[in-house]
Design a protein around this motif. Structure first.
Motif, PDB file in Angstrom:
ATOM      1  N   ALA A 151       0.829  -1.211   0.000  1.00 38.44           N
ATOM      2  CA  ALA A 151       0.000   0.000   0.000  1.00 38.44           C
ATOM      3  C   ALA A 151       0.862   1.259   0.000  1.00 38.44           C
ATOM      4  N   ASN A 152       2.015   1.180   0.687  1.00 39.79           N
ATOM      5  CA  ASN A 152       2.896   2.352   0.746  1.00 39.79           C
ATOM      6  C   ASN A 152       3.448   2.711  -0.627  1.00 39.79           C
ATOM      7  N   GLY A 153       3.736   1.695  -1.445  1.00 33.81           N
ATOM      8  CA  GLY A 153       4.360   1.943  -2.747  1.00 33.81           C
ATOM      9  C   GLY A 153       5.762   2.494  -2.593  1.00 33.81           C
ATOM     10  N   GLY A 154       6.311   2.965  -3.715  1.00 33.77           N
ATOM     11  CA  GLY A 154       7.602   3.634  -3.669  1.00 33.77           C
ATOM     12  C   GLY A 154       8.818   2.733  -3.760  1.00 33.77           C
ATOM     13  N   ARG A 155       8.635   1.409  -3.518  1.00 33.87           N
ATOM     14  CA  ARG A 155       9.788   0.513  -3.655  1.00 33.87           C
ATOM     15  C   ARG A 155       9.786  -0.091  -5.056  1.00 33.87           C
ATOM     16  N   PRO A 156      10.960  -0.184  -5.697  1.00 31.86           N
ATOM     17  CA  PRO A 156      11.010  -0.947  -6.949  1.00 31.86           C
ATOM     18  C   PRO A 156      10.887  -2.437  -6.653  1.00 31.86           C
ATOM     19  N   THR A 157      10.650  -3.228  -7.692  1.00 32.76           N
ATOM     20  CA  THR A 157      10.700  -4.682  -7.538  1.00 32.76           C
ATOM     21  C   THR A 157      11.972  -5.194  -8.212  1.00 32.76           C
ATOM     22  N   ALA A 158      12.408  -6.365  -7.787  1.00 35.74           N
ATOM     23  CA  ALA A 158      13.602  -6.971  -8.393  1.00 35.74           C
ATOM     24  C   ALA A 158      13.535  -8.475  -8.186  1.00 35.74           C
ATOM     25  N   PHE A 159      14.253  -9.196  -9.039  1.00 39.13           N
ATOM     26  CA  PHE A 159      14.382 -10.639  -8.829  1.00 39.13           C
ATOM     27  C   PHE A 159      15.414 -10.891  -7.744  1.00 39.13           C
ATOM     28  N   THR A 160      15.123 -11.863  -6.897  1.00 33.60           N
ATOM     29  CA  THR A 160      16.083 -12.222  -5.862  1.00 33.60           C
ATOM     30  C   THR A 160      16.000 -13.709  -5.568  1.00 33.60           C
ATOM     31  N   ARG A 161      17.170 -14.314  -5.257  1.00 32.92           N
ATOM     32  CA  ARG A 161      17.215 -15.675  -4.735  1.00 32.92           C
ATOM     33  C   ARG A 161      17.393 -15.650  -3.222  1.00 32.92           C
ATOM     34  N   ALA A 162      17.399 -14.465  -2.638  1.00 35.39           N
ATOM     35  CA  ALA A 162      17.760 -14.315  -1.220  1.00 35.39           C
ATOM     36  C   ALA A 162      16.862 -15.137  -0.305  1.00 35.39           C
ATOM     37  N   PHE A 163      15.567 -15.186  -0.582  1.00 32.02           N
ATOM     38  CA  PHE A 163      14.628 -15.805   0.359  1.00 32.02           C
ATOM     39  C   PHE A 163      14.486 -17.306   0.165  1.00 32.02           C
ATOM     40  N   SER A 164      14.568 -17.744  -1.094  1.00 30.97           N
ATOM     41  CA  SER A 164      14.230 -19.145  -1.386  1.00 30.97           C
ATOM     42  C   SER A 164      15.292 -19.910  -2.153  1.00 30.97           C
ATOM     43  N   GLY A 165      16.281 -19.215  -2.730  1.00 31.12           N
ATOM     44  CA  GLY A 165      17.251 -19.898  -3.567  1.00 31.12           C
ATOM     45  C   GLY A 165      16.818 -20.021  -5.018  1.00 31.12           C
ATOM     46  N   ARG A 166      15.653 -19.450  -5.342  1.00 36.10           N
ATOM     47  CA  ARG A 166      15.133 -19.436  -6.715  1.00 36.10           C
ATOM     48  C   ARG A 166      14.706 -18.011  -7.043  1.00 36.10           C
ATOM     49  N   PRO A 167      14.862 -17.557  -8.290  1.00 35.18           N
ATOM     50  CA  PRO A 167      14.502 -16.172  -8.603  1.00 35.18           C
ATOM     51  C   PRO A 167      13.013 -15.902  -8.377  1.00 35.18           C
ATOM     52  N   ALA A 168      12.743 -14.867  -7.621  1.00 29.44           N
ATOM     53  CA  ALA A 168      11.370 -14.449  -7.334  1.00 29.44           C
ATOM     54  C   ALA A 168      11.347 -12.935  -7.324  1.00 29.44           C
ATOM     55  N   ARG A 169      10.253 -12.346  -7.823  1.00 28.75           N
ATOM     56  CA  ARG A 169      10.147 -10.885  -7.838  1.00 28.75           C
ATOM     57  C   ARG A 169       9.584 -10.397  -6.512  1.00 28.75           C
ATOM     58  N   SER A 170      10.313  -9.506  -5.886  1.00 29.09           N
ATOM     59  CA  SER A 170       9.965  -8.987  -4.558  1.00 29.09           C
ATOM     60  C   SER A 170      10.147  -7.480  -4.555  1.00 29.09           C
ATOM     61  N   LEU A 171       9.422  -6.793  -3.685  1.00 30.91           N
ATOM     62  CA  LEU A 171       9.777  -5.405  -3.426  1.00 30.91           C
ATOM     63  C   LEU A 171      11.205  -5.407  -2.875  1.00 30.91           C
ATOM     64  N   VAL A 172      11.955  -4.374  -3.203  1.00 29.89           N
ATOM     65  CA  VAL A 172      13.333  -4.294  -2.720  1.00 29.89           C
ATOM     66  C   VAL A 172      13.329  -3.787  -1.274  1.00 29.89           C
ATOM     67  N   ASN A 173      13.761  -4.660  -0.363  1.00 23.80           N
ATOM     68  CA  ASN A 173      13.978  -4.260   1.027  1.00 23.80           C
ATOM     69  C   ASN A 173      15.441  -4.553   1.366  1.00 23.80           C
ATOM     70  N   ARG A 174      15.793  -4.474   2.638  1.00 22.42           N
ATOM     71  CA  ARG A 174      17.200  -4.657   2.990  1.00 22.42           C
ATOM     72  C   ARG A 174      17.707  -6.039   2.596  1.00 22.42           C
ATOM     73  N   ALA A 175      16.892  -7.065   2.828  1.00 18.94           N
ATOM     74  CA  ALA A 175      17.331  -8.430   2.494  1.00 18.94           C
ATOM     75  C   ALA A 175      17.611  -8.556   0.996  1.00 18.94           C
ATOM     76  N   VAL A 176      16.734  -7.985   0.168  1.00 21.68           N
ATOM     77  CA  VAL A 176      16.941  -8.069  -1.280  1.00 21.68           C
ATOM     78  C   VAL A 176      18.186  -7.273  -1.674  1.00 21.68           C
ATOM     79  N   ALA A 177      18.297  -6.072  -1.129  1.00 17.62           N
ATOM     80  CA  ALA A 177      19.413  -5.207  -1.508  1.00 17.62           C
ATOM     81  C   ALA A 177      20.754  -5.796  -1.075  1.00 17.62           C
ATOM     82  N   ASP A 178      20.791  -6.390   0.121  1.00 19.14           N
ATOM     83  CA  ASP A 178      22.079  -6.817   0.674  1.00 19.14           C
ATOM     84  C   ASP A 178      22.444  -8.260   0.337  1.00 19.14           C
ATOM     85  N   PHE A 179      21.449  -9.135   0.160  1.00 13.03           N
ATOM     86  CA  PHE A 179      21.769 -10.565   0.036  1.00 13.03           C
ATOM     87  C   PHE A 179      21.698 -11.089  -1.395  1.00 13.03           C
ATOM     88  N   SER A 180      21.030 -10.360  -2.306  1.00 14.18           N
ATOM     89  CA  SER A 180      20.746 -10.928  -3.623  1.00 14.18           C
ATOM     90  C   SER A 180      22.001 -11.274  -4.412  1.00 14.18           C
TER      91      SER A 180
END
Lengths: 349, 349
Positions: free
Chosen positions: B252-281
């Protein structure tokens, strides 16, 4: 302008040869709209093409210009070395990897003098002053955008229409700035998503482009809110296009994936994957137009020699589905397909 | 099946919480179709959800299953270390980074026993034998595909329909195999281009998905040849969805871009960019489901604590335009928008 077309298809400006006055005139005669590609041309050559096109059609057409950016601050040494080997193989000298402004100011004077009805811009926005001059002169201004932030900048300078370019598009992405660390040079949006995001921000007429190759794609983007669809790859093999024979043949052969590469120009562009893309992309610097000037004579020689592994084979993601023949017959087919596609929506009523 | 829907919208199976029996039932009642997400569930939990959904609706619905792949051959050490620090911060133990088959075989028996009308598969194809068992049982088989080569494999095993997933889609890409060196795990196609390329290869019914969030997008993919549009992100903030509050709030807040990341699952998934995506991807290994199992308790704790910087904020490219409220009202709005969009095509006639 685009709202009044008999059939809302636009032939994309394809710089470097594919777009010819004959192609623009043929698409116009078939009820669409054409853009001459001003990029890479001298001001005199552009003036000649405008005059030639005006001879071939009494209808309005557009001209596209590349907005110049800053000089590269990258070491081109390694990339020069790679291309030098290819130059030697083809018996030519590499071009000088110099910055230039693509004769932007002089070509802007040409389109003003010729009162070109629609002037579109790629790689950035014209200054508000230049937009004002074009408006005062009776010209409409369109700006190519690849993400919502660029759309906002184009709106801010007074653009009359936006060309919304999805990442599916062939050749150069219209990115205002190439981020060297980003795959593809910056955010990548599909044409349908970008259309949605941009139309939420503005009521300006939007032209959709990127991967559109079939009449059903035209119907789709019109349903999604575009006033017209801009197609490049769909016309690359048209009889009237200036596309080189080896490029045409590679498109017709199919089988190659497409990928973004800075190898040929120093800016991300979608090309069929050949040896140059496979071998040079990973280390190609973000340096436009320096790299473009470097590779120009080598690409020209490769094109003449029919060496598809070293010339730029720019094409959109759906290139395998594009046909050949007279541009008029391509437009006719697109129109029939689009009508058929429109009937599919009867289930929504 | 999908050709007969009162309104051709499908609620995407969103594993990990967002999809509930209530969401499936509500979308079905509104004239669409819903898929339960079988992924991550035990066979018993899936059976319970199927029973619950059948209680809520007398209409057909579908179940989606994840096809298991091979075990990872990657060193997870560095990634485990990064997540261990987050686990400590949230006072939980990291999960064991083990391979599992997501109870695939047992869940296949469940959908057979319950005679689920449509079973869809993600991350691969079912065996021809399993397709045969489902057919003999009266079930239709759909397979999620992200590129033309996957479509050909799905056709070869006897799929009845293909779910054509563009790269705009939120959460996991349906890629049959994750190429560790490829951004996004493999070829990236926009939904419209992929629909075009796949429809050139088959007459099977195609369901389009990826970035569709507005009724005009539904009209667009129908015009392009899809029989239905599958929407996930458009329902993430529906009242009936099980989406966590902090996830809802970030959307609802909006404002974050989305990006592919393997950070959470080990497989590419599109997520809002948060610290985990930015730092671990950048260093996240290709190791599914090992990484998913590793991060599961940490993501759960972060979700409970409302820590949006460390939970997975899966969402499609157009998430900022998705609304909230009862699913029925979301479907009603989509339908009105789709009808309005269809009228735009009158200019083609």
């Amino acid at each position: 302008m685009f709202e009044d077309l008999r059939f809302p298809v636009i032939a994309a400006p394809m710089a470097g040869g594919p777009t010819t006055p004959e192609l623009v005139a043929a698409v116009t005669a078939a009820g669409g709209f054409g853009f001459l590609a001003g990029g890479y041309l001298s001001a005199d050559a552009l003036a000649d093409r405008i005059a030639k096109t005006a001879e071939l059609t009494g209808e309005p057409f557009g001209v596209n210009l590349f907005v110049p950016g800053g000089a590269a601050e990258t070491d081109l040494g390694g990339h020069i070395g790679r291309w030098r080997a290819e130059a030697e193989r083809h018996g030519v000298e590499p071009g000088e990897p110099r910055w230039d402004d693509d004769a932007y100011t002089a070509k802007l004077e040409v389109v003003l003098e010729r009162k070109v009805p629609v002037v579109s811009f790629t790689f950035g926005v014209p200054s508000p002053e230049d937009v004002g001059r074009l408006h005062a002169n009776g010209s409409e201004v369109a700006v190519t955008v690849t993400n919502p932030a660029e759309a906002e900048r184009a709106i801010a300078v007074g653009a009359d229409a936006l060309v919304v370019q999805g990442f599916e598009a062939g050749a150069h992405r219209g990115l205002f700035a190439d981020e060297p660390e980003a795959e593809g040079g910056g955010p990548q949006y599909g044409v349908l998503s970008l259309l949605r995001l941009v139309s939420a921000r503005t009521d300006l007429p939007l032209v959709a482009t990127g991967g559109l190759v079939h009449g059903a794609d035209i119907a789709a983007v019109l349903a999604a809110g575009a006033v017209a669809a801009q197609l490049g790859t769909a016309f690359l093999r048209a009889d009237e296009a200036g596309t080189q024979p080896a490029h045409r043949q590679a498109l017709a052969n199919g089988g190659r994936p497409t990928a973004f590469t800075r190898a040929f120009s120093g800016r991300p562009a979608r090309s069929l994957v050949n040896r140059a893309v496979a071998d040079f992309s990973a280390t190609a610097p973000s340096a436009y137009p320096e790299v473009n000037n470097l590779t120009k004579p080598i690409r020209a020689a490769a094109g003449k020699a029919g060496d598809a592994e070293i010339m730029s084979l720019y094409a959109g993601q759906t290139y395998e589905l594009a046909g050949s023949g007279p541009a008029a017959s391509i437009v006719e087919r697109l129109q029939a397909e689009a009508r058929e596609a429109a009937t599919r929506l009867s289930r929504l009523r």
